[in-house]
Design an enzyme around this catalytic site. Structure first.
Site, PDB file in Angstrom:
ATOM      1  N   GLU A 160     -23.628  -2.740  -3.385  1.00 14.71           N
ATOM      2  CA  GLU A 160     -22.817  -1.750  -4.213  1.00 14.71           C
ATOM      3  C   GLU A 160     -22.326  -2.522  -5.129  1.00 14.71           C
ATOM      4  O   GLU A 160     -20.912  -3.399  -5.006  1.00 14.71           O
ATOM      5  CB  GLU A 160     -21.411  -1.037  -3.321  1.00 14.71           C
ATOM      6  CG  GLU A 160     -20.622  -0.285  -3.388  1.00 14.71           C
ATOM      7  CD  GLU A 160     -19.825   0.853  -2.739  1.00 14.71           C
ATOM      8  OE1 GLU A 160     -20.559   0.762  -1.291  1.00 14.71           O
ATOM      9  OE2 GLU A 160     -19.153   1.445  -3.006  1.00 14.71           O
ATOM     10  N   ASP A 206     -19.538   6.363   5.766  1.00 12.56           N
ATOM     11  CA  ASP A 206     -18.092   6.810   6.093  1.00 12.56           C
ATOM     12  C   ASP A 206     -17.449   6.726   5.220  1.00 12.56           C
ATOM     13  O   ASP A 206     -16.484   6.807   5.405  1.00 12.56           O
ATOM     14  CB  ASP A 206     -17.841   5.538   6.947  1.00 12.56           C
ATOM     15  CG  ASP A 206     -18.067   3.706   5.768  1.00 12.56           C
ATOM     16  OD1 ASP A 206     -17.911   4.093   4.952  1.00 12.56           O
ATOM     17  OD2 ASP A 206     -17.395   3.021   6.098  1.00 12.56           O
ATOM     18  N   SER A 207     -18.382   6.756   4.010  1.00 10.47           N
ATOM     19  CA  SER A 207     -17.624   8.045   2.739  1.00 10.47           C
ATOM     20  C   SER A 207     -16.672   9.118   3.270  1.00 10.47           C
ATOM     21  O   SER A 207     -16.282   9.864   2.893  1.00 10.47           O
ATOM     22  CB  SER A 207     -18.084   8.040   1.581  1.00 10.47           C
ATOM     23  OG  SER A 207     -19.732   8.100   1.731  1.00 10.47           O
ATOM     24  N   LYS A 225     -26.410   1.183   9.272  1.00  5.91           N
ATOM     25  CA  LYS A 225     -26.338   0.455   8.015  1.00  5.91           C
ATOM     26  C   LYS A 225     -24.838  -0.578   8.236  1.00  5.91           C
ATOM     27  O   LYS A 225     -23.821   0.163   9.208  1.00  5.91           O
ATOM     28  CB  LYS A 225     -26.048   1.555   6.632  1.00  5.91           C
ATOM     29  CG  LYS A 225     -25.618   0.064   5.661  1.00  5.91           C
ATOM     30  CD  LYS A 225     -25.730   1.035   4.336  1.00  5.91           C
ATOM     31  CE  LYS A 225     -24.081   2.172   4.201  1.00  5.91           C
ATOM     32  NZ  LYS A 225     -23.024   1.259   4.189  1.00  5.91           N
ATOM     33  N   GLU A 237     -22.188  -3.462   7.149  1.00  5.44           N
ATOM     34  CA  GLU A 237     -21.702  -4.189   5.634  1.00  5.44           C
ATOM     35  C   GLU A 237     -20.978  -5.507   6.550  1.00  5.44           C
ATOM     36  O   GLU A 237     -20.633  -5.477   7.325  1.00  5.44           O
ATOM     37  CB  GLU A 237     -20.243  -3.227   4.664  1.00  5.44           C
ATOM     38  CG  GLU A 237     -20.405  -2.152   4.945  1.00  5.44           C
ATOM     39  CD  GLU A 237     -18.552  -0.704   4.232  1.00  5.44           C
ATOM     40  OE1 GLU A 237     -17.630  -1.784   4.349  1.00  5.44           O
ATOM     41  OE2 GLU A 237     -18.875  -0.286   3.851  1.00  5.44           O
ATOM     42  N   ASP A 278     -23.923   4.832   9.481  1.00  4.87           N
ATOM     43  CA  ASP A 278     -23.052   3.978   9.014  1.00  4.87           C
ATOM     44  C   ASP A 278     -22.342   3.412  10.168  1.00  4.87           C
ATOM     45  O   ASP A 278     -21.869   4.044  10.703  1.00  4.87           O
ATOM     46  CB  ASP A 278     -21.817   4.151   8.465  1.00  4.87           C
ATOM     47  CG  ASP A 278     -21.459   3.907   6.674  1.00  4.87           C
ATOM     48  OD1 ASP A 278     -22.113   2.326   6.491  1.00  4.87           O
ATOM     49  OD2 ASP A 278     -21.489   4.386   6.027  1.00  4.87           O
TER      50      ASP A 278
HETATM   51  O1  KIV Z   1     -20.041   5.088   3.352  1.00  6.46           O
HETATM   52  C1  KIV Z   1     -20.836   5.532   1.966  1.00  6.46           C
HETATM   53  O2  KIV Z   1     -20.959   6.431   1.679  1.00  6.46           O
HETATM   54  C2  KIV Z   1     -21.575   3.782   1.746  1.00  6.46           C
HETATM   55  C3  KIV Z   1     -21.760   3.856   0.266  1.00  6.46           C
HETATM   56  C4  KIV Z   1     -21.440   4.848  -1.145  1.00  6.46           C
HETATM   57  C5  KIV Z   1     -22.955   3.973  -0.426  1.00  6.46           C
HETATM   58  O3  KIV Z   1     -22.014   3.088   2.047  1.00  6.46           O
END
Ligand code: KIV
Length: 266
Positions: free
Chosen positions: A181, A45-46, A112, A114, A84
């Site tokens: 992280e 989600d970056s 993934k 969080e 994500d």
């Molecule tokens: O969203 C993302 O790119 C991430 C990385 C910073 C690990 O979770």
């Protein structure tokens, strides 16, 4: 590259060979990363920050992650794809299952999420239904407003003890991978030793089973000009993106990246 599966990643951990992961959001970079030997592509989600120009990851939707996952899948040449679950996509168990299904249908091999030990129930339900889960711990950017900024997590004995216990609880719940992280290097190495599943680090030192960076960061691209301490610009000294990607893979495999200067103390 032969298809990378969860078993491949598990055996890399057992052999002590470092796992290479980069974020990826489109087909062209998926192909280039695979050709450089990147084993895991993270549709993070970056993308809300590096593609969309937002000041956090919070605006990203599940439809957007699914769209980029489908793009990555089209260019993928054998890497393992993680997608994500964005902010609030796991607000309820029902949403967690529905949104994870959307990402798996789009081409992800794993989702993934969080959080910490409170993720155990969602992870268990997903694993029972055939969805491998990576638990993203430490600095969890979706909680930036609770954390009060993008700060190192797990400093001090109480926080460190809690993070170790959470990692073990999530492995027991069925998590297949942990991503740490911005965690002190020593704590990240301890957690890596304490669990059997692969642990990937970003700003977590060289003692984890593998490394991930945001693609734009490692190519020396920054919208804001603020570059986190754990980032290395792999374009420096290279004449092409392809050779920068290959340099990242070879430095992670050789454990020369990250160096001590990229890590955090307790
Ligand atoms: O969203 C993302 O790119 C991430 C990385 C910073 C690990 O979770």
């Amino acid at each position: 590259m032969p298809n990378v599966t969860l078993s491949t990643l598990q055996s890399l951990k057992l052999k002590g060979e470092k796992i290479t992961m980069l974020t990826c959001y489109d087909a062209t970079f998926a192909q280039a990363s695979c050709q450089a030997g990147v084993e895991v592509l993270l549709v993070g989600d970056s993308l809300g920050m590096v593609l969309q120009g937002n000041d956090s990851t919070l605006p990203v939707t599940n439809d957007e992650i699914a769209y980029h996952t489908a793009c990555v899948k089209r260019g993928n040449e054998g890497a393992f794809i993680i997608a994500d679950l964005p902010f609030m996509a796991d607000a309820t168990i029902e949403q967690t299952l529905t949104n994870s299904a959307q990402l798996m249908r789009a081409g992800a091999h794993m989702v993934k999420v969080e959080g910490a030990a409170w993720l155990a129930e969602s992870i268990r339900l997903l694993a029972e239904r055939g969805v491998p889960v990576c638990a993203h711990m430490g600095l969890t950017p979706q909680s930036v407003n609770i954390l009060g900024g993008y700060k190192v997590q797990g400093r001090g004995e109480a926080q460190a003890r809690q993070m170790r216990a959470d990692a073990i609880a999530l492995e027991q719940a069925g998590a297949c991978m942990i991503l740490l992280e911005c965690v002190p290097s020593e704590l990240a190495a301890e957690i890596t030793q304490a669990v059997k599943i692969p642990v990937i680090g970003i700003g977590a030192g060289s003692g984890t089973d593998g490394q991930v960076l945001v693609l734009h960061d490692m190519l020396g691209l920054s919208l804001t000009g603020r570059v986190p301490k754990f980032v290395k610009n792999f374009m420096a000294g290279q004449d092409s993106i392809q050779s920068a990607l290959a340099a990242y893979v070879s430095e992670v495999k050789a454990a020369t990246f990250p160096g001590a200067e990229h890590g955090f103390s307790a």
